[in-house]
Each structure stands twice: as C-alpha cells, then as structure tokens.
Design a protein around this motif. Sequence first.
Motif, PDB file in Angstrom:
ATOM      1  N   GLN A   1      56.964   3.589 112.927  1.00  0.00           N
ATOM      2  CA  GLN A   1      58.189   4.225 112.440  1.00  0.00           C
ATOM      3  C   GLN A   1      59.401   3.847 113.293  1.00  0.00           C
ATOM      4  O   GLN A   1      59.297   3.606 114.493  1.00  0.00           O
ATOM      5  CB  GLN A   1      58.022   5.747 112.409  1.00  0.00           C
ATOM      6  CG  GLN A   1      58.051   6.413 113.766  1.00  0.00           C
ATOM      7  CD  GLN A   1      59.253   7.333 113.956  1.00  0.00           C
ATOM      8  OE1 GLN A   1      60.172   7.334 113.153  1.00  0.00           O
ATOM      9  NE2 GLN A   1      59.231   8.086 115.032  1.00  0.00           N
ATOM     10  N   THR A   2      60.551   3.793 112.658  1.00  0.00           N
ATOM     11  CA  THR A   2      61.813   3.458 113.344  1.00  0.00           C
ATOM     12  C   THR A   2      62.861   4.545 113.176  1.00  0.00           C
ATOM     13  O   THR A   2      63.999   4.375 113.604  1.00  0.00           O
ATOM     14  CB  THR A   2      62.373   2.128 112.805  1.00  0.00           C
ATOM     15  OG1 THR A   2      62.577   2.247 111.381  1.00  0.00           O
ATOM     16  CG2 THR A   2      61.420   0.973 113.079  1.00  0.00           C
ATOM     17  N   SER A   3      62.497   5.653 112.537  1.00  0.00           N
ATOM     18  CA  SER A   3      63.485   6.694 112.245  1.00  0.00           C
ATOM     19  C   SER A   3      63.899   7.473 113.483  1.00  0.00           C
ATOM     20  O   SER A   3      64.998   8.032 113.529  1.00  0.00           O
ATOM     21  CB  SER A   3      62.927   7.671 111.201  1.00  0.00           C
ATOM     22  OG  SER A   3      61.902   8.469 111.768  1.00  0.00           O
ATOM     23  N   GLY A   4      63.019   7.550 114.490  1.00  0.00           N
ATOM     24  CA  GLY A   4      63.321   8.342 115.679  1.00  0.00           C
ATOM     25  C   GLY A   4      63.201   9.839 115.471  1.00  0.00           C
ATOM     26  O   GLY A   4      63.585  10.621 116.346  1.00  0.00           O
TER      27      GLY A   4
END
Length: 713
Positions: free
Chosen positions: A423-426
Amino acid sequence: MSAASSLLAAAISRTSLDRLLRPRSVAIVGASERPGALGASVLSNLDRNGFAGAVHLINAKRADIGGRACLATIDALPGGVDVAVLAIPRAAVVDSVRALAARGVGAAVIFSAGFAEGGEAGLAEQREIAAIAADAGMVIEGPNCLGLVNYVDRIPLTFVETDATPLGDRPGIGIVSQSGAMAAVLGVTLSSRALGLSFSVSTGNEAASGVEDYVDYLVDDPSTRVIAMIVEQFRKPQRFLAAARRARAAGKTIVLLHPGKSAAARESAATHTGAMAGDYALMRVMVEQAGVVFAETLEELGDIAEISVRCPALPSGGTAVLGESGAFKALSLDLCEELELALPVIDDANAPALRAALPEFVGVSNPLDLTAQGLVDPDLYARTLGALFDDDRFGTILLGIIQTDPVTSGIKIPPILSAMRAQTSGKPVIFAGLDEGAPIPGESVASLRALGIPYFPSTERALRAVKRLNALAARGAAALAGADAGPVALSAAGGVVPEYQAKALLAPAGIAFPSGGFAATAAEARAIADRLGYPVALKAQSADLSHKTDAGGVRLGLADADAVGEGWAGIAADVAAYAPGLSLDGMLVEAMGARGVELIVGARNDPEWGAVILVGFGGVQAEILKDVRLIPAGASRAGILAALDRLKSAALFHGFRGSPPLDVAAVAVLVERLGGVMLANPRIREVDLNPVVLYPVGKGVVALDALMLVDPA
C-alpha cells in the motif's frame, strides 16, 4: 517579583536542562551500599546502564563504597558537576541545595517528600529551595519525585531499578508526569509493547521546574515524537499552551491524562502534590484547542500514545471496521454510535472496488463482515484492504480479527502484511484481536508492529483511542486569532458595570440588544417609551443590583405611558424594600421583542488560562441539565458551530418536530464577537448575557440582558 517567582514565570534554558537530562557528571548525596537504599539504587542503575561520566559519592560515614572513594561533604565536590541526586532525609535538603549551589552544580534531583504537600513548614522549605535555585541558575527536579530516565543516552537518575533499553533509530515517546509512580507504571506499559522511550521525567512538587519546561525540551528533542503526560495541576498554563501549540506545529502529539475531574480527586491532588485544584472543564477546552489529546484512563494514555508513535499518520476522517462476525459488526455499530465515531456508509452501488474484491455472498457494509471465508481464501484480506486503501472516504482502517490459535493467525496475518507492504496510501491500520489471550505467535505481532500496525488485544480499546485522535484531526491546528474588536472604554475603577453601561460598551462590537434608552427620571422613561412604541420593558439600573428580578426591579409588557409611570414607582418601592439605602442610577426602557428560544451566553477572562465563552440553552437546560459548552475566545467560526452542535439539545437548532430551523449562524457570530471583545480587553473579567433570544433562520439573535465585571486598571 522575587527571584523564585521570576524563575517560575520564565522558561528554563535548554542548556540548563541538558545538565539535568544529559549529564556528564553525577553526584549522589547520601550514597550507600545497603541494598534497597535510595542512594545505592541510583548507583546501581548508573553502573548497570554503563554510565561513562564521573560519579561522585558523598557519605560522611564511609571512606568508600564498593571500592569507590566517598567525599565527606558537598563542599568537597569539584566545581561544575552537572547534577546531584539527593537521596537524603527532608531535614537535610535545604542546606544541601545551598551547598550544591555554592559548588556550581547545575541541577539537583530531590527524592524527599514532606514539602508543599506536607503543610506550611514544608511549603516554606520548598520556597527556600526555589529561591536558592533561582539565584544560582540551578534546575531542581522535585522534591517528592522519583527522578528521571534518559533512554537515549542510558542515564537513569532514579531509585526504581531500571534497564534503560536504548531507543536506537525508533521514534520515541517522552513521559512527563507529576506522579513518579505513574511515570514508572506508564514506562513499563509502553516498554512491554516494544515501544521506544526517549525520556521519562517525574516532576513531583515542581519547586523550580515544571511540566512546561520538560514539554518545551521534548518538543525540540529530535528523538521524541510523542509526549505522554500525567498532570494533576498546570502551574504555568500559558507556557504549557504555547508549548502545546509548538508541538502541534512540529508534528508531535501530546497525550494527557489529567486526574482531578471529580471533587474527591481534586481534594486528593492537593494532598498528593501540593497542587491547588483548577477548573477542569475550562482547562480541558483550552488545552484541547492547543492540540492536546485527552485520555480518560491510564490504559487509554498508553493506547493513544502507541497509535501516535507507531502509525505512519494519525487517524482522521472516516473509519473502516473490517471484521469476521455479524455479532462483532453489531457490537461495533453500538460502540461507534456511543463514541460518535464516524463510519462512512457504503454499499454495493457506491463501493464498486470493494464489491469486486468480495465473494458474492458477502455484502458491502461498514463495519464489514468477511465471515470465515478468509480461512479458505486468505487473499481476501489483501484484496479487501487494497480496496479500502484506495477509498478516500476512509482515513483509518481497524481490523477486528479472530485469532483463536497459531494456525489460524498464520493463515490470516501474512496476507495482511502483504497488503501493508504494497500500500502507498499511508493510512493508519490498527490490528485489534477479538479473542484476548489467544496464543498469537510473538513473531506475528512483531511483524505487524514493524510495518507500523499497532497490535491491540481489544477492539473496544482501539476504537476509543481512534476516536480521541480523530477528534484532534477534526479540531485542526488553527491558531486563535479572534474576531475584530478594539479596546472598550472601561472605567479605571473597575467593578460591576450595570446593564445600561454594559450594553453601550458592547453594542459597537456588533452584539445585538433590544432598542431602548436609559432614563434618569420617570418623565424621561415615558418619552423613550413613546418613541419606541408599546409595549416596553422597564428595568432598574445600579452597579449594586446585579440580580434585578430578585429585587422586583423589572416590569415587562408595559402597554402605555401611564403603565410606565406606575412601573417606575413600583420598581422604586420594591428595590427600596429589598435593599434600603440603595440608590438607583435610573432605569432602562426597552422595546419588547418576540418570543424565541432562550440561550445563555457568558464570557470569562481566566487569569491563568485566558478567555473562554460559555454558551448553551437557557432555563432548565442550563440550570438542571447543564447543557452548556465552553469555547475558547478566538475559535474559528467553524469551530464554534461544531461546539454548538455538540450541545445536548442541539436538535432544537435544526427544526425539531416541525419547529422552524433556528439562526445558529447568528449565535456563532455572537460568540465570535464576544470572544474578540474578551481578547482585546483583558481587564474584563466576566460578561453575562442572559437570556439571549434566538429566532428562526435569518431573524438573528438578541441579548436581552448584559452584565460585566471589570478589574481595576
């Protein structure tokens, strides 16, 4: 101002605090080799943690301790020792502090109790310690404290047996507590969760340094991301508020547990630390506005601190709850409603990505019930999380996972870890097990934590912590600026300002009052009434008559000039009977207005915390239901509206049971303007507008009465 009080009012320099918190040399006054003795425990802690600096032992009865030479007196110390730990009886403390100051010692840690919390004699000695420290530029921690632990450099100056686990490259939690015992307890709690600590300081009675000094220090400390506090009394509120705002601006989270909400707890606080009880509600609203997160329990304090330090971002916005049970879904809905935690509503139509990730028989909802399907299709966890990561309606994801046994955990956790790595959404993800005590493998918990996922044994605890942090995000970091308001022409004498003068002072600030005028005679009153039109109200005016109704000083609905004359005579007679000798300035004549919903609006300039506005529904709601909110003066319009909507009877604003919606926006403007007046005029101690009548949307709000209390110039 005395030297001691000057020190308390000003910040202690970072350099001075470095000598206490990061010393290169330590003296132990009252050194001992007897197991359990305070001095022996401090020395053992320093040795166990590899303190490399100079250690000076002072014991007049011993030539050496464990092969280390002992000095007979403080006077034999070399000049410029950084910190001295006083492990001695109270009777010897004052003279020892004086001797340390003479040797140029930078700081002292005082374990001894019996000072301000012990009565007048102890308080006098504590004040003497403060004066000595102020004159010498010393930092005093305590008295009545457990000392400190510097985990960054592994320096424990405490008698509690301590292994200061190095922080390494982990973000740290700094502990600042007036209670030494609770500081130690919290340290154990956080360390047991594999969380890194930077510093732990117990401030005790705060003779010459306080929680504000250590918070200021930790705000600038690069190893500290979160500050966890246990405080019974803020002695320098404005300094703490400034430090809290600095922390928020620096991206650091302060979490506060504040014992003392109940009357019994406030009394206990006075005997425990010598702290005088403050106004909890006022303190809380001001501290929260500055960006502090409140914890209600010690457990919550640890939970909020863990999420704040471990997650890549703080929880905010909508929360997605992912579970595996219909009963858990129902329980979560109940709890989130109680907590007022926002759960965005989703369904098959408005969440197509999630619909595509799920089996046909699993409905799209929030909370989401995956059933037991994940046991036969483990990738379901990763697919579901991927869809939630990409959905902007969710700022936080909570996993309510049934763990049962190591085999079950081994099936479920790997795909969760895989989704987190991808995931890259944080977005923060929180793992909360449903079955506390399940034998989940330690390596699984460690793997979750390594990816920034806090592990909780209880979903309820996790949701409560998420709610506290969501509230912080909702408040935002807006500075208190205040509405435009200039100085008010206040009398130099101060005291009570009667209604007619208070209204004349406040009206130019944009606060609406009924049309009217002040009359010194009955003839003037009739003339004003003729100009206004009937019916009118007639109210007695005097700085010595704050409660006019009690004295018979009000007549309402006067229909003509004769009624005004009769009203004047009746008020004069009633007031004379109520308070013989009281001289009225005159009377206020005002037009009668339409009925509306009554509110109470007041303001207070607290000498410690600053200006705050009280607003709520009037009548029985204010007096019995206590349906009021405190709002910091200078809060944004949006913040005021949000506070008004949290009143118990807020439904009345929005057209309850067929009644017209009310002009709540006008109330927000009134609060904003009154706040501006208070900020611009710190001599105004209190303003009471009661009642305030609120009308339907577009009709505004009118304050029927006004009373001010002003401090002398």
